[in-house]
Write an enzyme that holds these catalytic residues in place. Structure first.
Site, mmCIF file in Angstrom:
data_model
loop_
_atom_site.group_PDB
_atom_site.id
_atom_site.type_symbol
_atom_site.label_atom_id
_atom_site.label_comp_id
_atom_site.label_asym_id
_atom_site.label_seq_id
_atom_site.Cartn_x
_atom_site.Cartn_y
_atom_site.Cartn_z
ATOM 1 N N HIS A 174 48.422 36.289 32.330
ATOM 2 C CA HIS A 174 47.055 36.104 31.839
ATOM 3 C C HIS A 174 46.017 36.599 32.849
ATOM 4 O O HIS A 174 45.019 37.195 32.477
ATOM 5 C CB HIS A 174 46.772 34.624 31.529
ATOM 6 N N ASP A 205 48.263 29.351 42.154
ATOM 7 C CA ASP A 205 46.880 28.893 41.930
ATOM 8 C C ASP A 205 46.869 27.822 40.836
ATOM 9 O O ASP A 205 45.920 27.707 40.058
ATOM 10 C CB ASP A 205 45.962 30.066 41.546
HETATM 11 ZN ZN LIG Z 1 42.550 28.564 43.619
#
Ligand SMILES: [Zn+2]
Length: 368
Positions: free
Chosen positions: A240, A263
């Protein structure tokens, strides 16, 4: 002495073999028959906010829980990552990370230190980071250093005081990773130069995301990273955040200086629905996390999924092992891990034929 066997993903080849180990790898023995599981060096995640409902900013218990969650997905070393927030909240989170690092009974993955993502970023390119950006004044730099646990700082090189911050952090062995930035090509080149001349190792935070795109006459920061021979870069490879053609471009130009990060936010490992990031509402649907205004908000990625995504796009296991482990170890300067080699730490992630995590070993002990 404990041993495991399988298809061993060594630095330069794959062999069927056995690894004998204690806390470190003692011996690697080649075996004649084919084995149906893959043994990789333990995964390393340099940028991870949370998972399984927990977030680094919530403190010690949350850091432990989210670390265990990522360990169950193959991560053996991680850097809990803070988000842009009021400065006192960030300092509190850093102290919590330090405490977990020093806590011998974590029984989880290795916590290498903290990744400070924000608040020293460009408020005009903060993406899903909350609006608490501040400048890295000498006082803030000292307060950050005093926490003694930061290993990576994401910083926008064009903001006031950034030059001094890049020098000081680099001199203290902290990796300065350029990101959440509107820096031009020239500003990025100069920042890379500053970091190198301060004995640092430059990096790019989630390359391609939260930075200007490459265009014909205004190249922006991306080619500054791609075309030098020193910068490392993170990539969120969740299908994505980055198109696979851009992953391919970065891999061909940066080679062994590109590595995957998750992340991921607290919603990783949770069902679709509402979640939060830095106090903001986030909606997760089909593996994509977005703020109300549609901005991509972190990810719900795990490193084993990033590896499977790379394999689906034509990478082989030798290349994938570098992306989830080896290259990040090199970036962090960790010479004791990131490869399966005699003398290195016995940190392994074992995958079955479907490339799902079936065992995780850390320091010679089975954890999953
Ligand atoms: Zn981050």
């Amino acid at each position: 002495m404990p041993s495991i066997n399988g298809a061993l993903i060594l630095p330069d080849k794959i062999i069927n073999g056995q690894i004998d180990f204690q806390s470190h790898i003692e011996k690697i023995i080649e075996l004649p028959h084919t084995l149906n599981q893959y043994i990789l060096p333990g995964f390393i995640d340099c940028h991870v906010h949370g998972g399984n409902g927990y977030d680094t900013m919530d403190g010690i218990t949350a850091i432990k829980h989210m670390s265990h969650f990522h360990m169950s997905h193959g991560t053996t070393t991680l850097l809990p990552t803070t988000i842009t927030a009021p400065w006192s909240d960030i300092i509190h989170a850093l102290h919590s990370i330090k405490e977990v690092m020093e806590h011998k009974t974590l029984n989880g993955p290795r916590i290498h230190g903290a990744h400070l993502e924000g608040p020293f970023i460009n408020p005009l390119k903060r993406g899903a980071q909350p609006p608490f950006c501040i400048l890295p004044t000498p006082r803030k730099i000292q307060e950050a250093l005093q926490t003694e646990c930061i290993k990576i700082i994401t910083l926008a090189p064009e903001i006031e005081h950034a030059q001094e911050a890049m020098q000081t952090f680099s001199q203290h062995g902290i990796r300065v990773s350029l990101g959440h930035t509107l820096a031009s090509y020239e500003e990025t080149k100069n920042a890379i130069c500053t970091i190198c001349s301060s004995r640092g190792t430059p990096g790019a935070t989630h390359l391609f995301n939260a930075m200007p795109s490459l265009s014909a006459r205004t190249p922006g920061p991306i080619p500054a990273f791609l075309c030098d021979s020193v910068s490392y870069a993170e990539l969120i490879f969740d299908n994505h955040h980055v198109h696979h053609a851009n992953m391919q471009l970065a891999l061909q130009t940066m080679q062994d200086r590109l590595f995957f990060v998750t992340d991921s936010m607290r919603g990783a490992g949770q069902p679709d629905g509402l979640s939060t990031l830095g106090g903001q509402g986030v909606f997760i649907k089909d593996g994509v996390a977005r703020l109300e205004n549609g901005t991509l908000a972190g990810s719900v990625l795990t490193l084993d999924q990033a590896l499977r995504n790379a394999i689906k796009k034509g990478k082989n296991l030798l290349e994938a092992a570098k992306l989830v482990s080896t290259n990040a170890a090199h970036y962090l300067g960790l010479k004791d891990r990131g490869e399966i080699k005699e003398g290195l730490l016995a940190d392994f992630t074992i995958l079955n034929e479907k490339l799902e995590v079936c065992e995780v070993w850390i320091n010679g002990q089975r954890k999953v």
